[in-house]
Enzyme design. Structure first.
Site, PDB file in Angstrom:
ATOM      1  N   GLY A   1       0.833  -1.200   0.000  1.00 17.72           N
ATOM      2  CA  GLY A   1       0.000   0.000   0.000  1.00 17.72           C
ATOM      3  C   GLY A   1       0.860   1.238   0.000  1.00 17.72           C
TER       4      GLY A   1
ATOM      5  N   GLY B   1       0.792   5.286   1.432  1.00 22.98           N
ATOM      6  CA  GLY B   1       0.103   6.292   2.238  1.00 22.98           C
ATOM      7  C   GLY B   1       0.670   7.653   1.941  1.00 22.98           C
TER       8      GLY B   1
ATOM      9  N   THR C   1       5.713   4.241   1.285  1.00 24.19           N
ATOM     10  CA  THR C   1       5.176   3.038   0.654  1.00 24.19           C
ATOM     11  C   THR C   1       5.495   1.840   1.539  1.00 24.19           C
ATOM     12  OG1 THR C   1       5.712   4.095  -1.425  1.00 24.19           O
ATOM     13  CG2 THR C   1       5.194   1.766  -1.527  1.00 24.19           C
TER      14      THR C   1
ATOM     15  N   LYS D   1       8.102  -0.249   5.751  1.00 24.19           N
ATOM     16  CA  LYS D   1       7.590   1.046   5.298  1.00 24.19           C
ATOM     17  C   LYS D   1       8.778   1.916   4.920  1.00 24.19           C
ATOM     18  CE  LYS D   1       4.220   4.455   6.645  1.00 24.19           C
ATOM     19  NZ  LYS D   1       3.092   4.644   7.525  1.00 24.19           N
TER      20      LYS D   1
ATOM     21  N   ASP E   1      -2.771   8.961  15.390  1.00 19.90           N
ATOM     22  CA  ASP E   1      -3.226   8.677  14.029  1.00 19.90           C
ATOM     23  C   ASP E   1      -4.122   7.439  14.000  1.00 19.90           C
ATOM     24  OD1 ASP E   1      -3.428   9.268  11.366  1.00 19.90           O
ATOM     25  OD2 ASP E   1      -1.482   8.446  10.783  1.00 19.90           O
TER      26      ASP E   1
HETATM   27  P1  ATP Z   1      -1.456   7.486   5.842  1.00 16.06           P
HETATM   28  O1  ATP Z   1      -0.103   7.580   5.216  1.00 16.06           O
HETATM   29  O2  ATP Z   1      -2.328   8.620   5.505  1.00 16.06           O
HETATM   30  O3  ATP Z   1      -1.354   7.256   7.311  1.00 16.06           O
HETATM   31  P2  ATP Z   1      -2.048   4.672   5.367  1.00 16.06           P
HETATM   32  O4  ATP Z   1      -2.073   4.256   6.797  1.00 16.06           O
HETATM   33  O5  ATP Z   1      -3.056   3.998   4.476  1.00 16.06           O
HETATM   34  O6  ATP Z   1      -2.233   6.224   5.212  1.00 16.06           O
HETATM   35  P3  ATP Z   1       0.584   3.544   5.176  1.00 16.06           P
HETATM   36  O7  ATP Z   1       0.758   3.591   6.646  1.00 16.06           O
HETATM   37  O8  ATP Z   1       1.731   3.930   4.312  1.00 16.06           O
HETATM   38  O9  ATP Z   1      -0.632   4.444   4.731  1.00 16.06           O
HETATM   39  O10 ATP Z   1       0.145   2.058   4.815  1.00 16.06           O
HETATM   40  C1  ATP Z   1      -0.222   1.702   3.515  1.00 16.06           C
HETATM   41  C2  ATP Z   1      -0.943   0.370   3.559  1.00 16.06           C
HETATM   42  O11 ATP Z   1      -0.006  -0.681   3.779  1.00 16.06           O
HETATM   43  C3  ATP Z   1      -1.954   0.236   4.671  1.00 16.06           C
HETATM   44  O12 ATP Z   1      -3.176   0.781   4.315  1.00 16.06           O
HETATM   45  C4  ATP Z   1      -2.032  -1.273   4.869  1.00 16.06           C
HETATM   46  O13 ATP Z   1      -3.000  -1.813   4.015  1.00 16.06           O
HETATM   47  C5  ATP Z   1      -0.637  -1.743   4.465  1.00 16.06           C
HETATM   48  N1  ATP Z   1       0.157  -2.104   5.653  1.00 16.06           N
HETATM   49  C6  ATP Z   1       0.816  -1.239   6.458  1.00 16.06           C
HETATM   50  N2  ATP Z   1       1.465  -1.903   7.448  1.00 16.06           N
HETATM   51  C7  ATP Z   1       1.209  -3.220   7.251  1.00 16.06           C
HETATM   52  C8  ATP Z   1       1.576  -4.435   7.949  1.00 16.06           C
HETATM   53  N3  ATP Z   1       2.345  -4.405   9.033  1.00 16.06           N
HETATM   54  N4  ATP Z   1       1.100  -5.616   7.483  1.00 16.06           N
HETATM   55  C9  ATP Z   1       0.315  -5.644   6.389  1.00 16.06           C
HETATM   56  N5  ATP Z   1      -0.076  -4.549   5.703  1.00 16.06           N
HETATM   57  C10 ATP Z   1       0.357  -3.351   6.109  1.00 16.06           C
HETATM   58 MG    MG Z   2      -0.624   3.696   8.139  1.00 15.10          MG
END
Ligand code: ATP
Ligand code: MG
Length: 442
Positions: A174, A176, A180, A196, A284
Site C-alpha cells: 500500500g 500512504g 510506501t 515502510k 493517528d
Molecule cells: P497514511 O499515510 O495517511 O497514514 P495509510 O495508513 O493507508 O495512510 P501507510 O501507513 O503507508 O498508509 O500504509 C499503507 C498500507 O499498507 C496500509 O493501508 C495497509 O493496508 C498496508 N500495511 C501497512 N502496514 C502493514 C503491515 N504491518 N502488514 C500488512 N499490511 C500493512
Molecule cells: Mg498507516
C-alpha cells in the site's frame, strides 16, 4: 596454532546443530543457545555482547585455540573460522566420550566507555558458576535462567539488527501519505516483514534524532501493538521494519458486523490503553492503522513516537486527516481524549461501511462546528450507539477516560478473548476478495 579450514562436514553441522555460546565478562558469564550457527553473523553477535556489557565499547572478541592462544574475531569470515574450529573440537570431544564445552568467547573492550547498542535491549547475565572449569553443560542447560537468557539473546540476534541487503522485497502492500509499504522477506530472521519506506530529505543529525526517538518501539510489547523489528536509513530514505499482518488494514474491509467489530474494538481499546500507559499518544487512529491477521489478532500501527519523524513527514503531507478530533483541528492542546474521538469515528465508519461525514469532506471546520454524526435508527445495538456517542462528544473531557473505556458495556460484552470470530471473518473476506480477483473484478 593450527590453520583452520571450513570443511564440508562442518558447514553441514553448522546448518543443523545448535550450539551454546558462553560470553565471558568480568561480571559473570552468559550462556546462550544459538539454533542455527550458520546464520549467525559477526555484527549480530557484537550487538548481543554489547548488551551484556553496556558500559564497555566492544569492537571485537576472542576465542581460545587448543593450546590456549587467543584468536581475535572482527569479521564474518573470522567468525566462520571460529565456528569451524569449534565444530572440530566438539567432534573430538564426542569421539573421546566427553560432553562438548560451550564455545567460550572473550569480548575485547576498547577504552572509551558508554556506547550502548541502539536497541536498548537488556540481556540477563548470570553469575560465574563456581565449577566453571568442569564440563558441566547439562546442568546449566536445564537451568531456567539460562533458558531465559538464551531466548533473549536469540531475540536480539534475530530481531536486533536487520541490514538493508538482507531484505528481499516482494509486493507493494500500500501507499500512504508518508511512504510506501512493502511485503518483504528477511533472510537472516527467516520471517516475513512489512517494510515502510519513507523518503526524507533531512540532515544526519535529524536522522540520528529519529533513530533515538524510535528506540521506545523496541520496548513496546503488547499483543495489540504491531511488533517493531528495526529501522535504518539508506541515503535519504528511512525503512521501518515491522511484523507483517496477512489480513491487512481495516480500511479495505466493507461493513463489519457488530459481533466482529466488538472484538476488534476490544483489541483497539487494549492497544490504546497500553500505549497511553507508556505515555504515548497514538495521534493517528484510523482504520488504515488497524491491522488484522488470519489468526484473528488485531494490532495498532503507525503511532507517533518520533516527533521529528512526524514533523519531517508533515512537511510533505498533502490532504486532510479527517479522523482528527475537533480540538486538534482547531489547533488547541490535546491529549488522550483526541485518540478516543478518532477511535469513535473509526469504529463508526467500520460499522457503516462508509465515512460518517458527507464526502468529499471539503472543510475540516465542519467537524469543529457541526454536531457529531449519528447512526441511522434501529440498525445497531443500543450499547454500541452509546459507546460511539460517548467517544465522539465534542468536549474532550466528556469522552470516556481509559478505564471507563474498558468498563463500557459494549466493550465488556465482547471482552471474551474469542479470536476465532475475527479469524473466521478475516479468512472469509480474504477468500471473497480472492474469488473476485480471479474473476477480474478487483
Ligand atoms: P497514511 O499515510 O495517511 O497514514 P495509510 O495508513 O493507508 O495512510 P501507510 O501507513 O503507508 O498508509 O500504509 C499503507 C498500507 O499498507 C496500509 O493501508 C495497509 O493496508 C498496508 N500495511 C501497512 N502496514 C502493514 C503491515 N504491518 N502488514 C500488512 N499490511 C500493512
Ligand atoms: Mg498507516
Amino acid at each position: 596454532m593450527r590453520i583452520l579450514d571450513l570443511t564440508l562436514a562442518n558447514i553441514r553441522a553448522m546448518d543443523t546443530e545448535a550450539i551454546v555460546i558462553r560470553i565471558i565478562t568480568p561480571s559473570g558469564d552468559m550462556d546462550s543457545a544459538v539454533d542455527s550457527p550458520a546464520l549467525l553473523n559477526f555484527n549480530d553477535l557484537l550487538v548481543a555482547i554489547r548488551d551484556v556489557m553496556p558500559e564497555a565499547t566492544v569492537t571485537a572478541f576472542e576465542y581460545e585455540d587448543e593450546v590456549g592462544d587467543r584468536i581475535t574475531v572482527r569479521s564474518d569470515e573470522e567468525l566462520k573460522a571460529m565456528l569451524s574450529y569449534y565444530f572440530n573440537t566438539m567432534n573430538e570431544q564426542r569421539i573421546n566420550g566427553l560432553l562438548p564445552d560451550p564455545l567460550q568467547i572473550f569480548p575485547r573492550a576498547g577504552k572509551t566507555p558508554g556506547i550502548r547498542n541502539i536497541h536498548g535491549l537488556k540481556v540477563n547475565t548470570r553469575p560465574n558458576p563456581a565449577n566453571d572449569c568442569t564440563h558441566s553443560i547439562p546442568d546449566s542447560m536445564t537451568n531456567n535462567s539460562l533458558k531465559k537468557s538464551s531466548a533473549e539473546l536469540k531475540r536480539i540476534l534475530t530481531n536486533g539488527q536487520i541490514n538493508a541487503q538482507d531484505i528481499h522485497y516482494q509486493e507493494q502492500l500500500g501507499h500512504g501519505n508518508g511512504g510506501t509499504v512493502y511485503k518483504a522477506y528477511h533472510l537472516q530472521g527467516k520471517r516475513v516483514l512489512a517494510v515502510k519506506v519513507i523518503p526524507l530529505d533531512i540532515t544526519v543529525e535529524l536522522q540520528k534524532q529519529i533513530m533515538s526517538e524510535l528506540e521506545i518501539l523496541y520496548k513496546c510489547d503488547s499483543p495489540y501493538i504491531i511488533t517493531f523489528f528495526s529501522a535504518f536509513f539508506v541515503e535519504n530514505r528511512i525503512s521501518i521494519c515491522t511484523e507483517f499482518m496477512d489480513g491487512g488494514s481495516l480500511d479495505v474491509y466493507k461493513r463489519i458486523p457488530e459481533h466482529v467489530l466488538g472484538r476488534i474494538a476490544v483489541a483497539v481499546v487494549k492497544g490504546l490503553t497500553y500505549l497511553w500507559s507508556l505515555k504515548i499518544l497514538h495521534r493517528d487512529v484510523k482504520p488504515s492503522n488497524m491491522l488484522v491477521n488470519t489468526r484473528g489478532q488485531v494490532k495498532l500501527c503507525d503511532f507517533g513516537v518520533s516527533t521529528q519523524l512526524v514533523n519531517s513527514i508533515a512537511k510533505t503531507y498533502v490532504g486532510t486527516n479527517a479522523y482528527m478530533a475537533p480540538e486538534r483541528i482547531s489547533g488547541e492542546q490535546y491529549g488522550i481524549h483526541a485518540d478516543v474521538w478518532s477511535l469513535g469515528i473509526s469504529l463508526m465508519e467500520l460499522a457503516l461501511g462508509m465515512f460518517p461525514y458527507p464526502q468529499p469532506l471539503q472543510l475540516l471546520q465542519c467537524i469543529v462546528d457541526e454536531d457529531p454524526p449519528v447512526f441511522p435508527v434501529g440498525q445497531f445495538s443500543e450499547k454500541f450507539v452509546n459507546f460511539i456517542t460517548q467517544c465522539m462528544r465534542r468536549q474532550p473531557k466528556e469522552r470516556p477516560a481509559p478505564n471507563n473505556l474498558m468498563d463500557h458495556s459494549f466493550i465488556a460484552q465482547f471482552n471474551d478473548g474469542n479470536a476465532e470470530v475475527v479469524s473466521m471473518w478475516v479468512c472469509r473476506c480474504l477468500e471473497e476478495r480472492r474469488a473476485l480477483q480471479a474473476q477480474g473484478h478487483v
